[in-house]
Design a protein around this motif. Structure first.
Motif, short mmCIF file in Angstrom:
data_model
loop_
_atom_site.label_atom_id
_atom_site.label_comp_id
_atom_site.label_asym_id
_atom_site.label_seq_id
_atom_site.Cartn_x
_atom_site.Cartn_y
_atom_site.Cartn_z
N ALA A 155 1.01 -1.01 0.02
CA ALA A 155 -0.12 -0.14 -0.06
C ALA A 155 0.93 1.15 -0.01
CB ALA A 155 -0.88 -0.09 1.15
N ALA A 156 1.95 1.12 0.85
CA ALA A 156 2.74 2.35 0.81
C ALA A 156 3.41 2.60 -0.47
CB ALA A 156 3.84 2.23 1.81
N LYS A 157 3.83 1.47 -0.97
CA LYS A 157 4.64 1.73 -2.53
C LYS A 157 3.52 2.42 -3.62
CE LYS A 157 8.58 -1.30 -2.34
NZ LYS A 157 9.12 -2.71 -2.54
N ALA A 158 2.32 1.79 -3.45
CA ALA A 158 1.15 2.29 -4.27
C ALA A 158 1.00 3.95 -4.31
CB ALA A 158 -0.11 1.69 -3.96
N ARG A 159 1.24 4.46 -2.92
CA ARG A 159 1.12 5.85 -2.91
C ARG A 159 2.42 6.50 -3.41
NH1 ARG A 159 -2.64 7.53 1.96
NH2 ARG A 159 -4.04 5.90 1.64
N ILE A 160 3.73 5.82 -2.99
CA ILE A 160 4.78 6.65 -3.69
C ILE A 160 4.66 6.53 -5.17
CG2 ILE A 160 7.21 6.38 -3.73
CD1 ILE A 160 7.38 5.16 -0.79
N ASN A 161 4.49 5.43 -5.56
CA ASN A 161 4.45 5.51 -7.06
C ASN A 161 3.27 6.18 -8.06
OD1 ASN A 161 6.52 3.75 -7.06
ND2 ASN A 161 5.46 1.76 -6.91
N SER A 162 2.39 6.86 -7.10
CA SER A 162 1.39 7.69 -7.69
C SER A 162 1.75 8.94 -7.92
CB SER A 162 0.05 7.67 -6.94
OG SER A 162 0.32 8.55 -5.65
N GLN A 163 3.22 9.31 -7.36
CA GLN A 163 3.64 10.86 -7.61
C GLN A 163 4.83 10.50 -8.50
OE1 GLN A 163 4.56 11.78 -3.73
NE2 GLN A 163 2.40 12.37 -3.18
N MET A 164 5.44 11.75 -9.10
CA MET A 164 6.51 11.77 -9.52
C MET A 164 7.85 11.47 -8.69
SD MET A 164 8.34 15.48 -11.12
CE MET A 164 6.96 15.97 -12.27
N SER A 165 8.78 10.81 -9.13
CA SER A 165 9.92 10.52 -8.15
C SER A 165 10.59 11.68 -7.51
CB SER A 165 10.95 9.56 -8.76
OG SER A 165 11.70 10.42 -9.66
N LEU A 166 11.16 11.45 -6.47
CA LEU A 166 11.57 12.55 -5.80
C LEU A 166 12.92 12.78 -6.52
CD1 LEU A 166 11.75 11.62 -1.78
CD2 LEU A 166 11.38 14.05 -2.88
N LYS A 167 13.78 12.22 -7.03
CA LYS A 167 14.96 12.40 -7.76
C LYS A 167 14.57 13.51 -8.83
CE LYS A 167 18.25 9.12 -6.83
NZ LYS A 167 17.91 7.41 -6.53
N GLU A 168 13.37 13.10 -9.68
CA GLU A 168 12.85 13.95 -10.90
C GLU A 168 12.67 15.48 -10.12
OE1 GLU A 168 9.99 12.91 -14.14
OE2 GLU A 168 10.10 11.04 -12.67
N LYS A 169 11.93 15.37 -9.20
CA LYS A 169 11.42 16.52 -8.53
C LYS A 169 12.91 17.60 -8.02
CE LYS A 169 7.15 15.29 -6.87
NZ LYS A 169 6.09 14.99 -5.61
N CYS A 170 13.60 16.85 -7.64
CA CYS A 170 14.88 17.64 -7.31
C CYS A 170 15.57 18.20 -8.54
CB CYS A 170 16.08 16.48 -6.74
SG CYS A 170 15.70 16.13 -5.10
N GLU A 171 15.47 17.54 -9.77
CA GLU A 171 15.90 18.49 -10.77
C GLU A 171 15.08 19.57 -11.34
OE1 GLU A 171 16.43 15.11 -13.94
OE2 GLU A 171 17.89 14.11 -12.40
N LEU A 172 14.06 19.54 -10.99
CA LEU A 172 13.22 20.61 -11.40
C LEU A 172 13.06 21.96 -10.31
CD1 LEU A 172 9.96 18.51 -12.44
CD2 LEU A 172 11.61 19.66 -13.80
#
Ligand SMILES: CC(C)(COP(=O)(O)OP(=O)(O)OC[C@H]1O[C@@H](n2cnc3c(N)ncnc32)[C@H](O)[C@@H]1O)[C@@H](O)C(=O)NCCC(=O)NCCS
Ligand SMILES: Nc1ncnc2c1ncn2[C@@H]1O[C@H](COP(=O)(O)OP(=O)(O)OP(=O)(O)O)[C@@H](O)[C@H]1O
Length: 361
Positions: A155-172
């Protein structure tokens, strides 16, 4: 006033960082998760839409939304998530802008917008001058989420995967806050960021970012009046730098849209006067004081901000005093446009008699 977007992954530590900004530095924090709860309360338009879209099965016996149930549905089904987002996000954006405006009236120089989906939805991105991503390692994120929400790994992974990855966000983003260490270390990172933002405060007009498409408002506007003859160079620079759309015309009814060509001075028949936020504030406040119906005026004002429109006062001999309340990153608040014959004193006089906006541009 400028806005700082605070984002990250689910359970990466946004609320923890927001709390430090708020409690240790007195920064106003506008929290999208809190607003998201408010706008779906029983009776609100979004509540009715959720009920008709997802059915009675997502309601508790009290009639309120069963968040756990709705969460199970939308974090496991991208289509359903889109449906929910389409219902709730416009209401969240509207309320956020409303709160931004209140904070501006209170005199805050910047505000933090805590928005988990800042980069996914991009709705509030045009309004923020800086964006912070609260970062932690994937395994920390998973562990913190499982522990805080009492979720199993799937369930926790489903929530995490519903969002853009943290690494991608760090680039933006423009800033990263490392939240991989104990809280005291995070606290010291927040302090550095707070210092940087305070240093970014400088005279509002010299702080307008020119030519940076990432932080400029693509839809920012300057209103131009075809009857006037001069365009202050700094206005042209600002307009072109912000990639603005410029509306030109002689009266509110004849205003026609035309795209401004950056760098050209061919549009000579205009006067767009930039004023400091304090003047805009004085004008705005004097307008509010005149009405017992402040709330509905504010709602209207918010709508105008939301839609990037102007407000026209048609009292007295001056027909086209137009106030554009449009949030521009780093710039204070927006633009005011008035005819060249009118002094600030006259405006004050006119507004003291005005009964509010008569027509929208
Ligand atoms: C699905 C709901 C009912 C679950 O409620 P719950 O109380 O369990 O979680 P809560 O609202 O506290 O959200 C916790 C976190 O989940 C993540 N999250 C929430 N909604 C979404 C979404 N639509 N997509 C991806 N992640 C989301 C965010 O990181 C958020 O911080 C609720 O999150 C919701 O209404 N979401 C839609 C509104 C939304 O997008 N909110 C995020 C703010 S922009
Ligand atoms: N540096 C840290 N060390 C240990 N635990 C932490 C740290 N930072 C946050 N936490 C814990 O991790 C959990 C998630 O933090 P927080 O609620 O701030 O995340 P969030 O990004 O706001 O989550 P959400 O996306 O769900 O709103 C909380 O239980 C919090 O106490």
């Amino acid at each position: 006033m400028f806005l700082v977007g605070l984002t990250g992954g689910i359970a990466s530590g946004k609320s923890t960082v927001a709390k430090i900004f708020r409690e240790e530095y007195g920064c106003p924090v506008i929290d999208a998760d809190v607003i998201a709860r408010e706008v779906v309360k029983s009776g609100k338009p979004a509540y009715e839409k959720i009920k008709s879209t997802f059915g009675e099965e997502v309601l508790l016996s009290t009639g309120e939304i069963n968040r756990e149930k709705l969460g199970q549905i939308i974090f496991n089904d991208g289509g359903k998530r889109k449906l929910l987002n389409a219902i709730v996000h416009p209401a969240i954006k509207r309320e956020m802008l409303w709160q931004v405006f209140w904070n501006l009236l209170k005199g805050h120089q910047f505000a933090i917008l805590d928005i988990p989906l800042l980069f996914e939805t991009r709705q509030m991105l045009p309004f923020v001058s800086f964006s912070i991503v609260v970062f932690c390692q994937e395994e920390q994120q998973l562990a913190r989420l499982m522990q805080r929400n009492d979720l199993d790994e799937e369930a926790a992974k489903a929530r995490i995967n519903s969002q853009m990855s943290l690494k991608e966000k760090c680039e933006l983003c423009t800033h990263v806050i490392d939240n991989t260490q104990p809280l005291d270390v995070t606290r010291s990172h927040v302090k550095k960021r707070k210092t940087a933002f305070t240093a970014a405060l400088c005279p509002w007009h010299s702080n307008v970012p020119l030519g940076d498409s990432r932080i400029c408002l693509p839809e920012s506007m300057v209103l131009l009046d075809a009857h006037n003859t001069a365009v202050p160079p700094e206005t042209l620079g600002l307009a072109s730098g912000a990639g603005s759309v410029v509306f030109a015309g002689g009266s509110p009814s004849s205003l026609g849209a035309q795209t401004f060509r950056p760098g050209t001075t061919s549009n000579r028949h205009c006067l767009a006067l930039l004023v400091e936020p304090s003047l805009l504030l004085r004008i705005t406040l004097s307008w509010f004081r005149k009405t017992s119906d402040t709330e509905s005026r504010l709602v209207k004002l918010l709508w105008l901000i939301d839609n990037g429109e102007g407000i026209t006062f048609t009292h007295g001999k001056v027909k086209d005093l137009i106030i554009i309340l449009h949030l521009i990153p780093n710039s204070g608040l927006g633009f005011i446009k008035k005819t060249s014959q009118v002094s600030d004193k006259e405006i004050t006089h006119i507004l003291s008699k005005s009964d509010g906006p008569q027509a929208n541009v």
